[in-house]
Write an enzyme that holds these catalytic residues in place. Structure first.
Site, short mmCIF file in Angstrom:
data_model
loop_
_atom_site.label_atom_id
_atom_site.label_comp_id
_atom_site.label_asym_id
_atom_site.label_seq_id
_atom_site.Cartn_x
_atom_site.Cartn_y
_atom_site.Cartn_z
N PHE A 125 8.77 -51.59 19.02
CA PHE A 125 8.57 -52.77 18.17
C PHE A 125 9.52 -53.90 18.51
CE2 PHE A 125 12.27 -52.14 15.44
CZ PHE A 125 12.54 -50.79 15.62
N TYR A 181 44.64 -52.26 20.80
CA TYR A 181 43.64 -51.30 21.29
C TYR A 181 43.67 -50.03 20.44
CZ TYR A 181 40.60 -48.72 24.41
OH TYR A 181 39.54 -48.03 24.92
N THR A 232 13.58 -45.64 12.28
CA THR A 232 13.32 -45.76 13.73
C THR A 232 14.47 -45.23 14.59
OG1 THR A 232 14.12 -48.02 13.57
CG2 THR A 232 11.74 -47.70 13.45
#
Ligand SMILES: *Cc1c(COP(=O)(O)O)cnc(C)c1O
Length: 465
Positions: free
Chosen positions: A455, A78, A131
């Protein structure tokens, strides 16, 4: 450039193939049903129904045997995974930034950077929008301002550095709002939305000088910066004999930090990072990472993913890799051009962009010509492409109207090391045939419009006349 590469116009893949994945071919009748069921959105087609997949070059690369071997070295702790330290060393070595925060992909880094640096009412200038980048800037309260050179908006201009920043446009903004309202300049290498177009080193040096003078940092979208380095080497005086690694380092040294989608340049299926030189920014980013990504030594990635990314950096910087990568894209582009298909010039690094507005002059922009063309290409041959035009650009937050950008494009994005030249021939043949029958292609009406990045999930119906 290495003489053996520069002196030849032919190229070959600098690898041989040791495992293959079989392709499935569907019938035209099946594809007509599939595209209608997908709401004429190629993002909503199942991969098994696609023959050649040019949707994106994101996360679709074929990894090398060394990268696959790297997966076996995954240290899935981790905290403090060994692979994190390998990646940190590789980023420090090749990109040159002091501090590294891995993120699950590019937008994870964009989210953190935008939240930390942008205040409501700020303006973020950039060399054309991307975007996800713009969305995170807007969500943090900023307004994106396009400061790319005008040539970038003209698909026919063959200007070699259409990714350049227009310093006069930037200066106009800075004078108007004041440098304190400009938290950073967002600079993208090989500008995706412009067709994969590079900035020049000369332009970056000029930008750097301007930004230093006004105390504005430059944050690089490093997603395709190694491909940008290849173009600098090829086109800019004084760089022909420099290695891609040296050019990449020179670019990064002129910037203050970077967000990265490693799914592109770095030849991995998932991953990204935020890197910077400012220790305070880094510490705050590490802290925000635990909210969105995971602990700061894995950032949403498995240890094995970080290992594959570290190895991918070295492979992406190999000259022969980029020569073949970009050579393949140009091969497809040249074939389409020879068939008279209107494409964005110069041909960029990651794909060929068809000028759908010129391809389908009988359709209005609000009938989404690029979306309609991508659907028609799929029906014709099972080749999956994507829209980069009025649908991708979305609505203006002020007026609520479609942005109707100048560039209405279909992107044929080539995954790295995945397809052969024969695949390129099949694609070119299908699109050339379709071009001959272009008047048959109908426009689309949007019938479902999601709030964010429409989109990806929008649905359409055909408009029959
Ligand atoms: C893909 C991409 C991003 C976003 O990265 P993801 O890994 O898809 O989140 C950002 N900038 C550019 C230029 C990209 O191409």
């Amino acid at each position: 450039m290495d003489e053996t590469i520069a002196s030849k116009s032919s190229w070959a893949e600098p690898f041989k193939i040791k495992m293959v994945e079989l392709l499935r071919v569907t019938t035209r009748q099946e594809r007509e049903r599939i595209i209608a069921e997908a709401g004429y959105n190629t993002f909503l087609i199942r991969s098994r129904d696609v023959y050649i997949d040019l949707l994106t070059d994101s996360g679709t690369a074929a990894m090398s045997d060394r990268q696959w071997a790297g997966l076996m070295l995954g240290d899935e702790a981790y905290a403090g995974s060994e692979n994190y330290y390998h990646l940190e060393k590789a980023v420090q070595n090749y990109y040159g930034y002091k501090f590294l925060l891995p993120t699950h992909q590019g937008r994870g880094a964009e989210n953190i950077l935008s939240q930390l640096l942008i205040k409501p009412g700020d303006y973020v200038p950039g060399n054309m929008y991307f975007t996800t980048t713009r969305l995170h800037q807007e969500r943090a309260g900023g307004a994106f301002v396009d400061v790319i050179v005008d040539e970038a908006h003209d698909p026919q201009s063959d200007y070699p550095f259409k990714g350049n920043v227009d310093i006069a446009k930037l200066d106009r903004l800075v004078r108007e709002v004041g440098p304190r309202r400009v938290p950073y300049v967002s600079l993208e290498g090989n500008v995706n939305m412009a067709g994969g177009q590079p900035f020049s080193m000369a332009n970056l040096k000029e930008l750097h000088a301007y930004c230093r003078q006004h105390g504005i940092p430059i944050m690089l979208d490093a997603t395709r910066t190694i491909e940008n380095a290849f173009f600098i080497k090829e086109r800019e005086r004084g760089y022909a004999s420099r290695s891609l690694a040296r050019i990449l380092r020179e670019i990064c040294d002129l910037t203050d930090g970077a967000t990265m989608s490693a799914k592109k340049d770095l030849l991995v299926n998932i991953g990204g990072f935020l890197a910077c030189n400012d220790e305070d920014l880094f510490k705050r980013a590490q802290n925000l990472a635990v909210v969105y990504e995971g602990l700061h030594t894995y950032g949403g990635l498995a240890g094995r993913d970080m290992e594959a990314m570290a190895i991918g950096i070295e492979e992406a910087l190999m000259e022969e890799h980029q020569a073949a990568r970009i050579g393949q894209v140009r091969y497809l582009g040249a074939k389409l051009e020879a068939a008279g298909v209107p494409i964005v010039k110069p041909i960029g690094s990651h794909g060929v962009f068809i000028d759908a507005a010129t391809f389908l002059p009988h359709l209005d922009r609000d009938e989404y010509p690029a979306q309609a063309l991508a659907a028609a290409i799929y029906v014709d041959s099972g080749v999956r492409t994507m829209e980069r035009g009025n649908v991708s650009a979305g609505r203006d937050p002020e007026t609520g109207l479609n942005r109707r950008p100048n560039l209405e494009l279909v992107r044929l994005t080539i995954p790295r090391r995945v397809y052969t030249q024969a695949h390129m021939d099949v694609i070119a043949e299908s699109i050339a045939n379709l071009y001959a029958r272009r008047t048959d292609i109908q426009g689309l009406r949007m019938v479902h419009e999601p709030q964010y990045l429409r989109f990806f999930q929008a649905r359409f119906e055909t408009i029959s006349r």
